[in-house]
Design a protein around this motif. Structure first.
Motif, PDB file in Angstrom:
ATOM      1  N   SER A   1       0.835  -1.194   0.000  1.00  0.00           N
ATOM      2  CA  SER A   1       0.000   0.000   0.000  1.00  0.00           C
ATOM      3  C   SER A   1       0.877   1.254   0.000  1.00  0.00           C
ATOM      4  O   SER A   1       2.053   1.222   0.396  1.00  0.00           O
ATOM      5  CB  SER A   1      -0.918   0.018   1.218  1.00  0.00           C
ATOM      6  N   VAL A   2       0.317   2.355  -0.444  1.00  0.00           N
ATOM      7  CA  VAL A   2       1.039   3.619  -0.419  1.00  0.00           C
ATOM      8  C   VAL A   2       1.396   3.996   1.014  1.00  0.00           C
ATOM      9  O   VAL A   2       2.498   4.488   1.280  1.00  0.00           O
ATOM     10  CB  VAL A   2       0.203   4.728  -1.088  1.00  0.00           C
ATOM     11  N   SER A   3       0.503   3.737   1.946  1.00  0.00           N
ATOM     12  CA  SER A   3       0.783   4.047   3.352  1.00  0.00           C
ATOM     13  C   SER A   3       2.004   3.279   3.852  1.00  0.00           C
ATOM     14  O   SER A   3       2.852   3.834   4.560  1.00  0.00           O
ATOM     15  CB  SER A   3      -0.432   3.722   4.220  1.00  0.00           C
ATOM     16  N   GLU A   4       2.090   2.010   3.485  1.00  0.00           N
ATOM     17  CA  GLU A   4       3.241   1.205   3.904  1.00  0.00           C
ATOM     18  C   GLU A   4       4.520   1.727   3.257  1.00  0.00           C
ATOM     19  O   GLU A   4       5.580   1.788   3.902  1.00  0.00           O
ATOM     20  CB  GLU A   4       3.025  -0.257   3.529  1.00  0.00           C
ATOM     21  N   LEU A   5       4.438   2.115   1.993  1.00  0.00           N
ATOM     22  CA  LEU A   5       5.605   2.674   1.307  1.00  0.00           C
ATOM     23  C   LEU A   5       6.086   3.947   2.004  1.00  0.00           C
ATOM     24  O   LEU A   5       7.296   4.119   2.244  1.00  0.00           O
ATOM     25  CB  LEU A   5       5.242   2.987  -0.143  1.00  0.00           C
ATOM     26  N   LEU A   6       5.172   4.821   2.355  1.00  0.00           N
ATOM     27  CA  LEU A   6       5.542   6.072   3.013  1.00  0.00           C
ATOM     28  C   LEU A   6       6.149   5.813   4.387  1.00  0.00           C
ATOM     29  O   LEU A   6       7.066   6.522   4.818  1.00  0.00           O
ATOM     30  CB  LEU A   6       4.316   6.977   3.128  1.00  0.00           C
TER      31      LEU A   6
ATOM     32  N   LEU B   1      -4.807  10.450  -3.704  1.00  0.00           N
ATOM     33  CA  LEU B   1      -6.238  10.513  -3.976  1.00  0.00           C
ATOM     34  C   LEU B   1      -6.503  11.071  -5.371  1.00  0.00           C
ATOM     35  O   LEU B   1      -7.371  10.577  -6.101  1.00  0.00           O
ATOM     36  CB  LEU B   1      -6.939  11.374  -2.925  1.00  0.00           C
ATOM     37  N   ALA B   2      -5.751  12.099  -5.746  1.00  0.00           N
ATOM     38  CA  ALA B   2      -5.963  12.716  -7.049  1.00  0.00           C
ATOM     39  C   ALA B   2      -5.577  11.774  -8.183  1.00  0.00           C
ATOM     40  O   ALA B   2      -6.256  11.708  -9.212  1.00  0.00           O
ATOM     41  CB  ALA B   2      -5.170  14.016  -7.145  1.00  0.00           C
ATOM     42  N   ALA B   3      -4.481  11.035  -8.018  1.00  0.00           N
ATOM     43  CA  ALA B   3      -3.974  10.188  -9.103  1.00  0.00           C
ATOM     44  C   ALA B   3      -4.658   8.830  -9.162  1.00  0.00           C
ATOM     45  O   ALA B   3      -4.988   8.336 -10.251  1.00  0.00           O
ATOM     46  CB  ALA B   3      -2.464  10.000  -8.943  1.00  0.00           C
ATOM     47  N   LEU B   4      -4.884   8.199  -8.012  1.00  0.00           N
ATOM     48  CA  LEU B   4      -5.400   6.829  -7.980  1.00  0.00           C
ATOM     49  C   LEU B   4      -6.855   6.742  -7.550  1.00  0.00           C
ATOM     50  O   LEU B   4      -7.461   5.679  -7.648  1.00  0.00           O
ATOM     51  CB  LEU B   4      -4.551   5.955  -7.052  1.00  0.00           C
ATOM     52  N   ASN B   5      -7.413   7.843  -7.021  1.00  0.00           N
ATOM     53  CA  ASN B   5      -8.778   7.841  -6.497  1.00  0.00           C
ATOM     54  C   ASN B   5      -9.000   6.687  -5.521  1.00  0.00           C
ATOM     55  O   ASN B   5     -10.058   6.060  -5.491  1.00  0.00           O
ATOM     56  CB  ASN B   5      -9.811   7.767  -7.626  1.00  0.00           C
ATOM     57  N   THR B   6      -7.976   6.420  -4.749  1.00  0.00           N
ATOM     58  CA  THR B   6      -8.007   5.347  -3.754  1.00  0.00           C
ATOM     59  C   THR B   6      -7.239   5.842  -2.521  1.00  0.00           C
ATOM     60  O   THR B   6      -6.140   6.385  -2.682  1.00  0.00           O
ATOM     61  CB  THR B   6      -7.343   4.067  -4.288  1.00  0.00           C
ATOM     62  N   PRO B   7      -7.768   5.693  -1.318  1.00  0.00           N
ATOM     63  CA  PRO B   7      -7.055   6.139  -0.121  1.00  0.00           C
ATOM     64  C   PRO B   7      -5.695   5.459   0.000  1.00  0.00           C
ATOM     65  O   PRO B   7      -5.536   4.292  -0.412  1.00  0.00           O
ATOM     66  CB  PRO B   7      -7.982   5.723   1.023  1.00  0.00           C
ATOM     67  N   PRO B   8      -4.676   6.160   0.528  1.00  0.00           N
ATOM     68  CA  PRO B   8      -3.316   5.602   0.603  1.00  0.00           C
ATOM     69  C   PRO B   8      -3.233   4.257   1.308  1.00  0.00           C
ATOM     70  O   PRO B   8      -2.410   3.422   0.929  1.00  0.00           O
ATOM     71  CB  PRO B   8      -2.544   6.678   1.380  1.00  0.00           C
ATOM     72  N   GLU B   9      -4.069   4.042   2.296  1.00  0.00           N
ATOM     73  CA  GLU B   9      -4.000   2.777   3.021  1.00  0.00           C
ATOM     74  C   GLU B   9      -4.453   1.589   2.177  1.00  0.00           C
ATOM     75  O   GLU B   9      -4.183   0.440   2.510  1.00  0.00           O
ATOM     76  CB  GLU B   9      -4.816   2.845   4.313  1.00  0.00           C
ATOM     77  N   ARG B  10      -5.129   1.847   1.053  1.00  0.00           N
ATOM     78  CA  ARG B  10      -5.585   0.770   0.169  1.00  0.00           C
ATOM     79  C   ARG B  10      -5.003   0.862  -1.230  1.00  0.00           C
ATOM     80  O   ARG B  10      -5.260   0.003  -2.070  1.00  0.00           O
ATOM     81  CB  ARG B  10      -7.122   0.781   0.070  1.00  0.00           C
ATOM     82  N   ALA B  11      -4.231   1.903  -1.514  1.00  0.00           N
ATOM     83  CA  ALA B  11      -3.764   2.160  -2.873  1.00  0.00           C
ATOM     84  C   ALA B  11      -2.453   1.447  -3.169  1.00  0.00           C
ATOM     85  O   ALA B  11      -1.614   1.243  -2.282  1.00  0.00           O
ATOM     86  CB  ALA B  11      -3.597   3.662  -3.086  1.00  0.00           C
ATOM     87  N   SER B  12      -2.255   1.096  -4.424  1.00  0.00           N
ATOM     88  CA  SER B  12      -1.040   0.403  -4.868  1.00  0.00           C
ATOM     89  C   SER B  12       0.155   1.345  -4.876  1.00  0.00           C
ATOM     90  O   SER B  12       0.168   2.360  -5.582  1.00  0.00           O
ATOM     91  CB  SER B  12      -1.250  -0.162  -6.276  1.00  0.00           C
ATOM     92  N   ALA B  13       1.190   0.965  -4.137  1.00  0.00           N
ATOM     93  CA  ALA B  13       2.406   1.769  -4.100  1.00  0.00           C
ATOM     94  C   ALA B  13       3.117   1.752  -5.443  1.00  0.00           C
ATOM     95  O   ALA B  13       3.683   2.769  -5.869  1.00  0.00           O
ATOM     96  CB  ALA B  13       3.336   1.257  -2.998  1.00  0.00           C
ATOM     97  N   GLN B  14       3.102   0.615  -6.136  1.00  0.00           N
ATOM     98  CA  GLN B  14       3.808   0.534  -7.418  1.00  0.00           C
ATOM     99  C   GLN B  14       3.167   1.432  -8.474  1.00  0.00           C
ATOM    100  O   GLN B  14       3.866   2.131  -9.218  1.00  0.00           O
ATOM    101  CB  GLN B  14       3.857  -0.905  -7.926  1.00  0.00           C
ATOM    102  N   ILE B  15       1.850   1.437  -8.538  1.00  0.00           N
ATOM    103  CA  ILE B  15       1.176   2.309  -9.499  1.00  0.00           C
ATOM    104  C   ILE B  15       1.428   3.774  -9.139  1.00  0.00           C
ATOM    105  O   ILE B  15       1.649   4.618 -10.021  1.00  0.00           O
ATOM    106  CB  ILE B  15      -0.328   2.012  -9.542  1.00  0.00           C
ATOM    107  N   PHE B  16       1.435   4.079  -7.855  1.00  0.00           N
ATOM    108  CA  PHE B  16       1.728   5.447  -7.406  1.00  0.00           C
ATOM    109  C   PHE B  16       3.134   5.848  -7.832  1.00  0.00           C
ATOM    110  O   PHE B  16       3.363   6.957  -8.335  1.00  0.00           O
ATOM    111  CB  PHE B  16       1.569   5.522  -5.891  1.00  0.00           C
ATOM    112  N   LEU B  17       4.080   4.935  -7.667  1.00  0.00           N
ATOM    113  CA  LEU B  17       5.459   5.221  -8.079  1.00  0.00           C
ATOM    114  C   LEU B  17       5.554   5.402  -9.597  1.00  0.00           C
ATOM    115  O   LEU B  17       6.353   6.210 -10.086  1.00  0.00           O
ATOM    116  CB  LEU B  17       6.386   4.088  -7.629  1.00  0.00           C
TER     117      LEU B  17
END
Length: 470
Positions: A164-169, A188-204
């Protein structure tokens, strides 16, 4: 009525010259429009079917009782190479339709946020200077951001295992304030998913192609035109100028493979005179994931069960946009601001856009965006609009913003899907010769964005071109 393929009264086997260059695109969203343009450019006779009257899908113009609005607000990036290429190809003037701003995350003065603006300098100098000049961040926040950027570059923006993005941070020791002011709103703007549930790889991936690329790739492009005029309508005109047709208000009810590698489409709607059956040599299925699964389910002579399971596994995420109209003289200091949201205290807004600075015809109109808005959308529209207006009045310290002349709340319930760690997305190939799938939900580096939809449409068109006879 002229046929785009072969009418059901004719014999498809006697019309090889017509059908070999005739392709149907089912769905007039950004993916379908991109596919249609690429196929038309390659010399195919394209018929673009769209169930709605307006092209654009989940990013389109909406005609309301108050005004012509969009069903959401979008920020494009300079990194959106395919979208910008197709805009140019279809005759859309980038300077007229997009306002280009340097990368920024700016909160209203006095709101407790920050002011981060990247100067127009070569990368990565622009980020270094933006960080040095940033207001509202402490020294440890700035060091935290610098450490994230340096480490991500060293890693090549890749993770061995998604999380998750939260874990990455947390792994990168990001400070709570930086997470609140920078990383959470960006996610939220890029993935429309809260950081605790969002994919860190896609965010990267998104950060790699914006923060980690050339300076112009990180530019933020705000639409001046409505979303349908930004590309979809130009794409439709391009198709028609190349001998194809656009069928708005035409819903494809069934797609069937038949002999000689042809495809039969059953279409309904006033645009086709009620019911219509026609044939094509290729099909791009560019509807939403659930609609695609419905059309593919139990397709004669094909086992699409595994693909349908993938298509129905997506968890939808909503986006809500609250439009507030004030006196035409009302204006914010900047075209858009980030906002500190606090749902527990009914402060839902995450970004606010001053539409009047983008389009003079919309002077006095503010658009407030709530991403991953399931909870907000559960509120009554009156209460949500009132809460958003009160939030604006408080953060800008302008009481008049609490009293709009009118409001309109638009919620796109299936705006995107939850972009979760390790999510398996289907490819463009359906496994059926001559039929490809297009949509922001197909496999790719990006989350559900306009660019991912366009890239998917281009890839689907290429797949059909490889499998049909010219």
């Amino acid at each position: 009525m002229a046929n785009d393929g072969v009418d059901k009264r004719g014999d498809a086997r006697t019309e090889p010259g017509l059908t070999s260059r005739s392709v149907a695109v089912v769905g007039g969203g950004w993916a379908g429009c991109a596919a249609a343009v690429e196929l038309a450019r390659a010399g195919y006779k394209v018929t673009l079917f769209e169930a709605a009257r307006t092209l654009g899908g989940r990013a389109r113009r909406v005609d309301t009782d108050r005004a012509h609005l969009d069903n959401g607000q979008h920020i494009l990036l300079g990194a959106y190479s395919e979208t910008l290429r197709l805009m140019k190809l279809t005759g859309v003037d980038r300077d007229q339709t997009l306002l280009s701003l340097p990368l920024q995350m700016r909160y209203p003065p006095g709101s407790g946020g920050m002011d981060f603006v990247a100067p127009r300098l070569p990368a990565p100098l622009h980020l270094a200077l933006a960080l040095l000049r940033a207001k509202g961040l402490r020294r440890d926040d700035k060091l935290s951001l610098a450490r994230f950027s340096t480490t991500a570059r060293w890693m090549g923006w890749r993770l061995h295992t998604d999380c998750s993005v939260s874990e990455l941070l947390q792994r990168f020791d990001q400070t709570p304030r930086l997470i609140q002011l920078m990383w959470r709103p960006l996610c939220l703007a890029a993935l429309n998913t809260p950081p605790e549930r969002a994919s860190a790889q896609i965010f990267l991936n998104v950060l790699r192609d914006s923060l980690g690329a050339r300076r112009s790739a990180s530019d933020m492009l705000l639409p001046r035109a409505d979303l349908s005029a930004l590309l979809p309508e130009a794409a439709g005109a391009f198709v028609e100028a190349h001998g194809g047709s656009v069928r708005g208000g035409a819903k494809v009810q069934a797609i069937r493979p038949i002999e000689n590698r042809l495809w039969q489409l059953e279409v309904s709607g006033a645009a086709v005179g009620g019911q219509w059956s026609t044939y094509f040599s290729g099909v791009v299925l560019a509807t939403g994931a659930s609609q695609a699964a419905t059309l593919l389910h139990d397709m004669p002579g094909a086992d699409t069960s595994a693909l349908c399971r993938q298509l129905t596994a997506f968890e939808p995420e909503a986006i809500t946009t609250c439009y507030l109209q004030y006196d035409r003289a009302t204006r914010l200091g900047l075209p858009f601001y980030a906002l500190l949201d606090d749902p527990h205290n009914y402060q839902w807004g995450q970004f606010v856009f001053d539409r009047g600075q983008l389009d003079e015809a919309q002077a006095g109109l503010l658009a407030v965006v709530v991403s991953a808005s399931g909870e907000a959308a559960g509120q009554s529209q009156d209460l949500l609009a009132e809460a958003v207006a009160v939030q604006l009045a408080a953060v800008f310290q302008r009481p008049e913003l609490g009293r709009p002349e009118w409001f309109k709340v638009i919620t796109e319930k299936r705006a995107t899907y939850a972009c979760t760690p390790g999510l398996v997305r289907p490819g463009n190939a359906s496994g059926l010769a001559g039929l490809a799938i297009a949509g922001d939900y197909t496999a790719g580096d990006y989350p559900a964005t306009l660019e991912s939809a366009v890239r998917s449409g281009v890839a689907a068109a290429a797949g059909v071109l490889r499998r049909t006879t010219i």
